[in-house]
Design an enzyme around this catalytic site. Structure first.
Site, PDB file in Angstrom:
ATOM      1  N   ASP A  75       0.851  -1.106   0.167  1.00 17.98           N
ATOM      2  CA  ASP A  75       0.095   0.096   0.152  1.00 17.98           C
ATOM      3  C   ASP A  75       0.870   1.170  -0.111  1.00 17.98           C
ATOM      4  O   ASP A  75       2.068   1.133   0.415  1.00 17.98           O
ATOM      5  CB  ASP A  75      -0.759  -0.165   1.311  1.00 17.98           C
ATOM      6  CG  ASP A  75      -1.801   0.985   1.525  1.00 17.98           C
ATOM      7  OD1 ASP A  75      -2.259   1.448   0.699  1.00 17.98           O
ATOM      8  OD2 ASP A  75      -1.695   1.513   2.702  1.00 17.98           O
ATOM      9  N   ASP A 130      -0.870  -0.314   5.784  1.00 20.26           N
ATOM     10  CA  ASP A 130      -1.093   0.471   7.272  1.00 20.26           C
ATOM     11  C   ASP A 130      -2.316   0.043   7.879  1.00 20.26           C
ATOM     12  O   ASP A 130      -2.481   0.615   9.021  1.00 20.26           O
ATOM     13  CB  ASP A 130      -1.017   2.031   7.172  1.00 20.26           C
ATOM     14  CG  ASP A 130      -2.105   2.497   6.230  1.00 20.26           C
ATOM     15  OD1 ASP A 130      -2.662   1.843   5.697  1.00 20.26           O
ATOM     16  OD2 ASP A 130      -2.028   3.860   6.495  1.00 20.26           O
TER      17      ASP A 130
HETATM   18  P1  ADP Z   1      -4.648   4.403   0.131  1.00 24.45           P
HETATM   19  O1  ADP Z   1      -4.731   3.296  -0.853  1.00 24.45           O
HETATM   20  O2  ADP Z   1      -3.457   5.326  -0.312  1.00 24.45           O
HETATM   21  O3  ADP Z   1      -4.310   4.101   1.650  1.00 24.45           O
HETATM   22  P2  ADP Z   1      -7.344   4.989   0.789  1.00 24.45           P
HETATM   23  O4  ADP Z   1      -8.017   3.850   0.259  1.00 24.45           O
HETATM   24  O5  ADP Z   1      -7.376   5.344   2.153  1.00 24.45           O
HETATM   25  O6  ADP Z   1      -5.963   5.308   0.085  1.00 24.45           O
HETATM   26  O7  ADP Z   1      -7.955   6.438   0.125  1.00 24.45           O
HETATM   27  C1  ADP Z   1      -8.055   6.464  -1.396  1.00 24.45           C
HETATM   28  C2  ADP Z   1      -8.609   7.999  -1.788  1.00 24.45           C
HETATM   29  O8  ADP Z   1      -9.974   8.146  -1.238  1.00 24.45           O
HETATM   30  C3  ADP Z   1      -7.587   8.777  -1.245  1.00 24.45           C
HETATM   31  O9  ADP Z   1      -6.409   9.184  -1.983  1.00 24.45           O
HETATM   32  C4  ADP Z   1      -8.633  10.112  -1.423  1.00 24.45           C
HETATM   33  O10 ADP Z   1      -8.780  10.717  -2.342  1.00 24.45           O
HETATM   34  C5  ADP Z   1      -9.958   9.572  -0.876  1.00 24.45           C
HETATM   35  N1  ADP Z   1     -10.465   9.451   0.436  1.00 24.45           N
HETATM   36  C6  ADP Z   1     -10.396   8.440   1.401  1.00 24.45           C
HETATM   37  N2  ADP Z   1     -11.001   8.903   2.482  1.00 24.45           N
HETATM   38  C7  ADP Z   1     -10.969   9.999   2.381  1.00 24.45           C
HETATM   39  C8  ADP Z   1     -11.382  11.051   3.301  1.00 24.45           C
HETATM   40  N3  ADP Z   1     -11.520  10.876   4.801  1.00 24.45           N
HETATM   41  N4  ADP Z   1     -11.418  12.149   3.152  1.00 24.45           N
HETATM   42  C9  ADP Z   1     -11.131  12.695   1.883  1.00 24.45           C
HETATM   43  N5  ADP Z   1     -10.707  11.688   1.016  1.00 24.45           N
HETATM   44  C10 ADP Z   1     -10.484  10.518   1.196  1.00 24.45           C
HETATM   45 MG    MG Z   2      -4.444   3.129   3.367  1.00 27.09          MG
END
Ligand code: ADP
Ligand code: MG
Length: 617
Positions: free
Chosen positions: A316, A512
């Site tokens: 990730d 994470d």
């Molecule tokens: P990663 O794979 O980088 O850990 P996530 O799955 O947590 O990413 O989130 C993917 C995308 O969704 C983020 O890059 C953001 O654009 C959007 N996103 C997720 N959660 C939030 C939040 N709480 N507020 C704003 N954007 C969010």
């Molecule tokens: Mg993540």
């Protein structure tokens, strides 16, 4: 020294002395047997008792039984000295094993020692010393210099340096100041720290780690199970063979009974599988203990074994390779002031623990008027949907807003290589906040050392934008990138890549744990970042890295490979020597003494080799 080890040592010493006495006493005739028999009883009474005890429980044909039959048999054929000696050396071998096991236990216990027994509870400026169990979330505790931090908390007052080595293996102390999270198990090196407790003792880091380590030895590796099963068939088989050896030649081929009985007893002594039965679990135990000293918690021998076969590593981005600590870079407000836009966003994000949310709240900086927030829902991988000041607020990525039919302006002027949070108010596009995350200092090393470990494919998975993901991948030298994935897409991706791996290879996923607990469970081995990661991730993961250092993924693989090498050496060595001496025994070319030394010698060497696993670099 533990009481059971002392007792055994005493048995051996006393037995040896009695044996010498038996040798020099000028007894003749049937009385000659008496001192030998006393020595035999002193040395082996516990083994004989266990053999008969197991017989009663219908668990016969174990190593105790082998030893008892072999030694009683030796007495029967008049080889008293050999009878006592077999038992004596068997006990000495067992003593060695116990000592090795104890040493490994001690190193694990050292780790266990990280749980403090008391906490200094601060109530109305009065400090009382209480059991950490009695401290509630929200209470204030004081940690003096030199004390171990008993519960997880936020530093309210004071600053200092904490030694995190018990948790992370990292020897450089960490400087902490008010507002920082401090974890239980660390030692406060200097200053007085006043903490507001954020977790009960039961949920604090230290208790979780201990639980993990305790449970680890219960999850057995395939090799360990194989050895147990092997011993289950092997022992009866050799007893059967020995029996045939004692009966067939004398009865059908008119051979001397005494000779063949002796051969069959020698055969029994040689065949004892102790070396395998003890050294294999001990090696796994050592590997797990050695890894935990470096802040790598492996939840069981099965995972240690699987790690050694890692073929594909999926990672990730946020929180794994990057710090997961975003900084707001720019605010593009369309319909209202930057300040107002940020306030809407901060309120909407205020209920989430997502790194993006935390950074937006942090950037706003001022206390939030929570009365304005009527509701907030997080849609993972998308963003949040909230009602602020009676208005519908969406904060999230482009896909999320477009799902809600928000129209983006034609002139969409944002730098593509940063993470963006778009905000819509009452379904009207209101602006965009751009954020930046830093690559962890150890990330490049992490990738390089994984390649060194022979990982065939390294893949980056992320929910973040394509441009951001590709920049990170290019910087670190990762050649496969999949971006803009929803948590569900990540699971689908893992399933797809699963089909592309070889039969023996294992698929690793490191994350994470924020939004990726499902993937952690899906992969052969799920590795979670322990201090950043959510509790759900630590539960779901098979391996937890306490200090969030991705370079430890390769360290874990390397430790597992070395442990497996030790296990293999022991199996090959022990079986090799056994079969060789067994053959000699069957041909009548080995005497009782060689039998004893082949058994005890192999056990001791195998155990010493196994203990190396604890000290792997
Ligand atoms: P990663 O794979 O980088 O850990 P996530 O799955 O947590 O990413 O989130 C993917 C995308 O969704 C983020 O890059 C953001 O654009 C959007 N996103 C997720 N959660 C939030 C939040 N709480 N507020 C704003 N954007 C969010
Ligand atoms: Mg993540």
């Amino acid at each position: 020294m533990s009481p059971s080890i002392k007792k055994r040592a005493l048995r051996c010493a006393l037995g040896a002395a009695l044996l010498v006495l038996a040798l020099i006493l000028p007894l003749a005739g049937p009385w000659r047997i008496l001192p030998y028999f006393v020595a035999y009883q002193v040395v082996g009474s516990d083994i004989i008792a266990k053999a008969f005890g197991n017989l009663k429980n219908r668990r016969f044909l174990d190593e105790y039984f082998l030893m008892t039959v072999a030694t009683l048999g030796a007495f029967y054929i008049g080889e008293y000295l050999e009878g006592v000696a077999v038992m004596l050396f068997y006990q000495i071998g067992t003593l060695f094993q116990d000592m090795a096991v104890n040493r490994s236990r001690a190193s694990i216990a050292e780790l266990m020692d990280i749980a403090p027994d008391t906490a200094n509870l601060l109530v109305d400026n009065q400090v009382t010393v209480v059991d950490p169990d009695e401290v509630a979330v929200g209470d204030t505790i004081v940690v003096k210099a030199g004390e171990r931090i008993p519960l997880d908390g936020i530093l309210m007052d004071g600053s200092g340096t904490v030694d995190t080595s018990a948790l992370t293996g990292e020897s450089v102390p960490r400087y902490v100041q008010p507002g920082d999270q401090v974890l239980s198990g660390c030692v406060n090196l200097a200053g007085i720290l006043t903490l507001r407790v954020t977790e009960t003792f039961e949920d604090s880091t230290v208790s979780k780690i201990l639980e993990l380590v305790e449970e680890a030895s219960e999850r057995k590796a395939k090799t360990e199970n194989f050895i147990t099963r092997f011993a289950r068939y092997y022992t009866p088989a050799v007893v059967g063979l020995a029996l045939l050896m004692a009966i067939i030649p004398p009865v059908f081929f008119a051979q001397p009974f005494h000779d063949w009985l002796k051969r069959s007893l020698i055969f029994l002594v040689i065949s004892c599988p102790c070396a395998l039965v003890i050294s294999v679990p001990l090696s796994f135990f050592g590997g797990i203990g050695g890894a935990s000293k470096k802040g790598i918690l492996i939840k069981g021998g099965n995972y240690l074994e699987a790690l050694a076969q890692s073929e594909i590593v999926l990672m990730d981005k946020t929180g794994t390779l990057t710090k997961g600590h975003f900084k707001v870079k720019d605010i593009f407000a369309r319909t209202l002031s930057q300040e107002a836009l940020l306030e809407y966003a901060a309120l909407a994000e205020s209920q989430s623990n997502h790194p993006i949310s935390l950074s937006i709240v942090e950037a706003y900086g001022k206390p939030l008027n929570k009365e304005l927030l009527a509701s907030a829902t997080e849609i993972s991988g998308h963003g949040v949907h909230a009602v602020v000041d009676g208005k519908q607020v969406l904060a999230g990525n482009q896909v999320f807003l477009e799902k809600h039919f928000v129209q983006f302006p034609e002139d969409f002027p944002f730098p593509r290589a940063s993470t963006e949070v778009h905000i819509a108010i009452d379904e009207q596009y209101a602006g965009t906040i751009t954020l930046e995350d830093e690559i962890k200092t150890e990330a490049a090393e992490a990738i390089a050392s994984l390649k060194e470990q022979g990982i065939r494919r390294l893949i980056l998975l992320t929910g973040d934008k394509k441009e951001v993901a590709e920049t990170v991948a290019a910087t670190l030298g990762i050649d496969e990138v999949y971006s803009e994935l929803l948590p569900g897409d990540k699971v689908a991706m893992v399933d797809k890549i699963f089909k592309e791996k070889s039969d023996k290879g294992k698929l690793l996923f490191a994350g994470d744990g924020i939004n990726d607990a499902p993937v952690l469970t899906r992969a052969d081995i799920g590795i979670a970042m322990g201090s950043l990661g959510s509790d759900a991730a630590i539960e779901a993961a098979d391996v937890v890295l306490m200090d969030d250092n991705p370079a430890k993924i390769a360290t874990a693989i390397s430790i597992s490979k070395k442990t497996m090498a030790i296990v293999k050496q022991n199996i090959i060595f022990a079986l090799g020597v056994k079969f060789f001496v067994l053959a000699l025994g069957a041909l009548g070319m080995a005497n009782m003494w060689e039998a004893i030394f082949s058994d005890v010698g192999v056990s001791v060497l195998a155990v010493l080799n196994a203990a190396r696993a604890l000290r792997l670099k």
